[in-house]
Write an enzyme that holds these catalytic residues in place. Structure first.
Site, short mmCIF file in Angstrom:
data_model
loop_
_atom_site.label_atom_id
_atom_site.label_comp_id
_atom_site.label_asym_id
_atom_site.label_seq_id
_atom_site.Cartn_x
_atom_site.Cartn_y
_atom_site.Cartn_z
N GLY A 1 2.34 2.39 10.71
CA GLY A 1 3.31 3.47 10.49
C GLY A 1 4.02 3.92 11.75
O GLY A 1 4.68 4.96 11.77
N GLY B 1 2.82 -1.13 4.32
CA GLY B 1 2.87 0.27 3.92
C GLY B 1 4.30 0.73 3.69
O GLY B 1 4.88 0.49 2.63
N GLY B 2 4.88 1.35 4.71
CA GLY B 2 6.21 1.96 4.60
C GLY B 2 7.27 1.06 3.96
O GLY B 2 8.04 1.51 3.11
N GLU C 1 -6.68 4.99 7.78
CA GLU C 1 -6.39 6.40 7.52
C GLU C 1 -7.61 7.09 6.93
O GLU C 1 -7.84 8.28 7.17
CB GLU C 1 -5.16 6.52 6.61
CG GLU C 1 -3.89 6.27 7.41
CD GLU C 1 -2.79 5.55 6.65
OE1 GLU C 1 -2.84 5.51 5.41
OE2 GLU C 1 -1.89 5.00 7.31
N GLU D 1 -5.57 -4.69 10.91
CA GLU D 1 -4.51 -3.70 11.10
C GLU D 1 -4.79 -2.89 12.36
O GLU D 1 -5.58 -1.93 12.31
CB GLU D 1 -4.48 -2.74 9.90
CG GLU D 1 -4.16 -3.40 8.59
CD GLU D 1 -3.56 -2.39 7.62
OE1 GLU D 1 -2.38 -2.55 7.28
OE2 GLU D 1 -4.25 -1.43 7.24
N ASN E 1 0.86 -1.18 0.00
CA ASN E 1 0.00 0.00 0.00
C ASN E 1 0.90 1.23 0.00
O ASN E 1 1.50 1.55 1.02
CB ASN E 1 -0.89 -0.05 1.26
CG ASN E 1 -1.73 1.21 1.41
OD1 ASN E 1 -1.82 2.02 0.50
ND2 ASN E 1 -2.34 1.37 2.58
N TRP E 2 0.98 1.89 -1.16
CA TRP E 2 1.88 3.05 -1.28
C TRP E 2 1.27 4.32 -0.71
O TRP E 2 1.91 5.36 -0.69
CB TRP E 2 2.28 3.27 -2.75
CG TRP E 2 3.17 2.19 -3.30
CD1 TRP E 2 3.74 1.15 -2.61
CD2 TRP E 2 3.61 2.06 -4.66
NE1 TRP E 2 4.49 0.38 -3.46
CE2 TRP E 2 4.43 0.91 -4.72
CE3 TRP E 2 3.38 2.79 -5.83
CZ2 TRP E 2 5.03 0.48 -5.91
CZ3 TRP E 2 3.98 2.36 -7.01
CH2 TRP E 2 4.79 1.22 -7.05
N LYS E 3 0.01 4.25 -0.32
CA LYS E 3 -0.68 5.42 0.25
C LYS E 3 -0.50 6.64 -0.67
O LYS E 3 -0.51 6.49 -1.88
CB LYS E 3 -0.19 5.68 1.68
CG LYS E 3 -0.18 4.40 2.51
CD LYS E 3 0.03 4.63 3.96
CE LYS E 3 -0.02 3.27 4.68
NZ LYS E 3 -0.01 3.36 6.11
N HIS F 1 -9.62 1.61 4.82
CA HIS F 1 -8.33 1.71 5.52
C HIS F 1 -8.45 2.68 6.70
O HIS F 1 -9.17 3.67 6.62
CB HIS F 1 -7.25 2.19 4.54
CG HIS F 1 -5.88 2.09 5.13
ND1 HIS F 1 -5.39 3.04 5.98
CD2 HIS F 1 -4.94 1.13 5.03
CE1 HIS F 1 -4.17 2.67 6.38
NE2 HIS F 1 -3.88 1.51 5.82
P1 PGA Z 1 2.72 0.34 7.63
O1 PGA Z 1 1.27 0.53 6.98
O2 PGA Z 1 3.27 -0.96 7.12
O3 PGA Z 1 3.53 1.54 7.18
O4 PGA Z 1 2.53 0.31 9.10
C1 PGA Z 1 0.40 -0.54 6.84
C2 PGA Z 1 -0.90 -0.07 6.24
O5 PGA Z 1 -1.36 1.03 6.56
O6 PGA Z 1 -1.50 -0.76 5.43
#
Ligand code: PGA
Length: 254
Positions: free
Chosen positions: A176, A238-239, A99, A170, A10-12, A97
């Site tokens: 993050g 993510g990261g 966020e 999650e 997930n590149w957000k 998600h």
């Molecule tokens: P993260 O993000 O690996 O940077 O914690 C995961 C996500 O939000 O899917």
């Protein structure tokens, strides 16, 4: 039942357009071999999906989107439909998600509507996100919150026999932050999630059509801890997905 593991990047909104295309090209080269037994998915920003579809053509990586709207078409400024995502080359879509729940006030009623729309007429596979906040965890409400989110998102949903659903657990406090859940805790939560899914759909459907994956600060250094757990069907990353080599190491290690 052993399910094929799925690892989703997930590149957000972390990369601009040129950086997204460059990373997609690196992925395409990196994932040429060594990951045949896994399903690898990348979810870039919506604006580059169609372009990245061309880059990934003929390769082994599937494309996914980070969001979708619950109506088929109409006056919904700024929204993207299921059909558009399919036309752009997506096979997966992330729904709800944390966020989006946090910054856009997306709630489980909306998540339910989105899931219904995705399943109504599409070959898109939904990735439904659930997870408790730190406050909920500290108040001892974690299990209740998770079961409630699942019921709100999935209650009353009918699945056709070939449809797949992915549930991404999650914990919001782990996303993050570098704070990772202990593998034992993750295993325990996945058991709870599985049990409530069985309540909703029955064991056969859960065994055949659902995968439960974990997300939250997974990287190449801690992924080994998850690889031994047999009730974790994959990861949402993510990261650590923003570097091709790092993400590749995660995929081969799980
Ligand atoms: P993260 O993000 O690996 O940077 O914690 C995961 C996500 O939000 O899917």
């Amino acid at each position: 039942m052993v399910k094929q593991k799925i690892i989703i990047a997930n590149w957000k909104m972390k990369l601009d357009m040129p950086a997204s295309l460059a990373l997609a090209k690196e992925y395409q080269v990196k994932f040429k071999s060594g990951t045949e037994d896994k399903e690898v998915v990348v979810c870039p920003s919506t604006i580059v999906i169609a372009e990245i579809n061309k880059i990934l053509a003929g390769g082994k990586i599937w494309l996914g989107a980070q969001n979708v709207f619950w109506e088929e078409r109409g006056a919904y400024t700024g929204e993207i439909s299921v059909k558009m995502l399919e036309q752009a080359g997506c096979r997966y879509v992330i729904i709800g998600h944390s966020e989006r729940r946090q910054y856009l006030l997306e709630n489980y009623q909306m998540i339910h509507q989105k899931l219904k729309e995705v399943l109504s007429d599409s070959r898109l596979i939904p990735i439904v996100c659930i997870g408790e906040t730190l406050k909920e965890k500290e108040a001892g409400k974690r299990d209740y919150v998770i079961v409630d989110q699942l019921q709100q998102a999935l209650g009353g949903i009918q699945l056709l026999s070939q449809q797949q659903v992915i549930i991404a657990y999650e914990p919001v406090w782990a996303i993050g932050t570098g704070q990772v859940i202990t593998p034992l805790d993750a295993e325990n939560m996945h058991e709870i999630i599985r049990a409530s899914l069985v309540d909703l759909f029955g064991i056969d459907i859960i065994n055949k059509q659902f995968r439960i994956i974990y997300g939250g600060s997974v990287d190449s250094a801690n992924v080994a801890e998850f690889s031994e757990l047999d009730n974790i069907d994959g990861l949402l990353v993510g990261g650590a997905s923003l570097k091709a080599e790092e993400f590749y190491q995660i995929v081969v290690s799980i």
